[in-house]
Write an enzyme that holds these catalytic residues in place. Structure first.
Site, PDB file in Angstrom:
ATOM      1  N   HIS A 137       0.850  -1.188   0.000  1.00  9.12           N
ATOM      2  CA  HIS A 137       0.000   0.000   0.000  1.00  9.12           C
ATOM      3  C   HIS A 137       0.891   1.245   0.000  1.00  9.12           C
ATOM      4  O   HIS A 137       2.129   1.129  -0.103  1.00  9.12           O
ATOM      5  CB  HIS A 137      -0.942  -0.024   1.207  1.00  9.12           C
ATOM      6  CG  HIS A 137      -0.251  -0.313   2.513  1.00  9.12           C
ATOM      7  ND1 HIS A 137       0.673   0.534   3.066  1.00  9.12           N
ATOM      8  CD2 HIS A 137      -0.336  -1.380   3.354  1.00  9.12           C
ATOM      9  CE1 HIS A 137       1.113   0.026   4.195  1.00  9.12           C
ATOM     10  NE2 HIS A 137       0.529  -1.142   4.401  1.00  9.12           N
ATOM     11  N   GLY A 151       1.958   3.077   2.237  1.00  9.89           N
ATOM     12  CA  GLY A 151       3.021   3.091   3.247  1.00  9.89           C
ATOM     13  C   GLY A 151       4.289   2.427   2.702  1.00  9.89           C
ATOM     14  O   GLY A 151       5.403   2.948   2.865  1.00  9.89           O
ATOM     15  N   HIS A 152       4.114   1.284   2.043  1.00  8.05           N
ATOM     16  CA  HIS A 152       5.276   0.627   1.429  1.00  8.05           C
ATOM     17  C   HIS A 152       5.852   1.504   0.313  1.00  8.05           C
ATOM     18  O   HIS A 152       7.076   1.641   0.181  1.00  8.05           O
ATOM     19  CB  HIS A 152       4.869  -0.726   0.833  1.00  8.05           C
ATOM     20  CG  HIS A 152       4.369  -1.724   1.835  1.00  8.05           C
ATOM     21  ND1 HIS A 152       3.047  -2.061   1.950  1.00  8.05           N
ATOM     22  CD2 HIS A 152       5.024  -2.451   2.778  1.00  8.05           C
ATOM     23  CE1 HIS A 152       2.899  -2.961   2.903  1.00  8.05           C
ATOM     24  NE2 HIS A 152       4.077  -3.213   3.436  1.00  8.05           N
ATOM     25  N   VAL A 154       2.334   6.399   7.267  1.00  7.71           N
ATOM     26  CA  VAL A 154       1.429   6.962   6.264  1.00  7.71           C
ATOM     27  C   VAL A 154      -0.003   6.644   6.710  1.00  7.71           C
ATOM     28  O   VAL A 154      -0.295   5.508   7.102  1.00  7.71           O
ATOM     29  CB  VAL A 154       1.706   6.377   4.866  1.00  7.71           C
ATOM     30  CG1 VAL A 154       0.729   6.936   3.838  1.00  7.71           C
ATOM     31  CG2 VAL A 154       3.148   6.681   4.449  1.00  7.71           C
TER      32      VAL A 154
END
Ligand code: PAF
Length: 277
Positions: free
Chosen positions: A33, A35-36, A173
């Protein structure tokens, strides 16, 4: 972008680059997502060859946890990796060699917080990350601050074993409404997702209270507990960010961390607290 699906292929790719270019690694368990993606974006300018590993590591799941239903989406993951500049994606079906008998365990930092309720978890994380560092030969690796305890444990492991890898932490995030991004958010039904917002709300309230002058941790955690709307609270703690030991007062830097379940889904979140000088 190359897709490498065995340890041998990963090792050969790494051998062709080691010492010649700076290699970056973003270790993941997939179902990627934003964040990654932010971790790829963080490392992209810091290395010449960027690797993402995708491996749902059985060693870090306890009995009765979600290993069997952990969400997967390889096609979507590869698209995200390509869009964020990965040079290679390591997608092994199995990661450990036959006869694998080594475990890496960090003491102290792993005992409280998530370590108290997930006793095998961090040993599984440090064991897999040490092996990934060996296979990829990375110079720098990024991990999200959402797993703050994991990040500190991996920093400790890397320093203690003199592994030549720079560890970079990426900021959490969040969705627009404050929910910290997590692959496990996919488990939440709409009602649970709405209640899950109480984690970030409670942490934000702690931050605001500290800014307003409340430094007593018992008062802060009582405030946070009152705002949480979860089925089971594992912990809400305020700790020293380096030692992860509970503090009684927020005098300098501190970290507030929460873990709680909604139905069968365990969520974690954390924020930095800083008392005004
Ligand atoms: O944070 C994760 O996704 C995992 O714990 C990690 C670091 C990829 C190890 O399996």
């Amino acid at each position: 972008m190359e897709v490498l699906d065995t340890s041998e292929a990963m090792t050969a790719w790494a051998a062709a680059r080691r010492g010649r270019v700076r290699v970056g690694l973003v270790p993941t368990m997939g179902f990627l997502h934003a964040g990654h993606a932010s971790l790829l974006d963080l490392l992209r300018p810091r290395c010449e060859a960027l690797v993402v590993s995708i491996y749902v590591n059985p060693l870090q799941f306890g009995a009765g946890e979600d290993l069997d239903r952990y969400p997967r989406d390889l096609e979507g993951d590869l698209a995200l990796c390509a869009a964020h500049g990965a040079d290679a994606v390591f997608t092994p079906a199995s990661l450990y060699p036959p006869g694998h008998a080594t475990r890496v365990r960090v003491e102290g930092l792993t005992e409280g917080l998530c370590g108290a309720s997930r006793p095998v978890h961090f040993e599984g994380v440090t064991t897999v990350v040490a092996r990934l560092f060996g296979l990829v030969g990375c110079d720098v690796a990024a991990f999200g601050e959402k797993d703050f305890q994991q990040l500190q444990v991996l920093r400790r492991m890397t320093a203690d074993l003199a592994l030549p890898v720079e560890i970079v932490g990426g900021p959490i995030v969040r969705d627009a409404d404050g929910l910290a991004l997590s692959s496990r958010n996919a488990y939440l039904d709409p009602a649970q997702r709405a209640r899950a917002l109480s984690l970030s709300r409670a942490l934000r309230a702690l931050q605001d209270a500290v800014v307003a002058g409340e430094h007593d941790v018992a008062a802060l955690t009582a405030l946070g507990r009152g705002l949480l709307d979860v089925d089971a609270l594992d912990y809400l703690e305020v700790v020293d960010p380096q030692t992860l030991r509970p503090v009684a007062r927020v005098d300098g830097e501190a970290r507030a961390l929460v873990a709680a379940s909604l139905g069968a889904t365990r969520l974690i979140d954390n924020v930095a607290l800083a008392a005004a000088p």
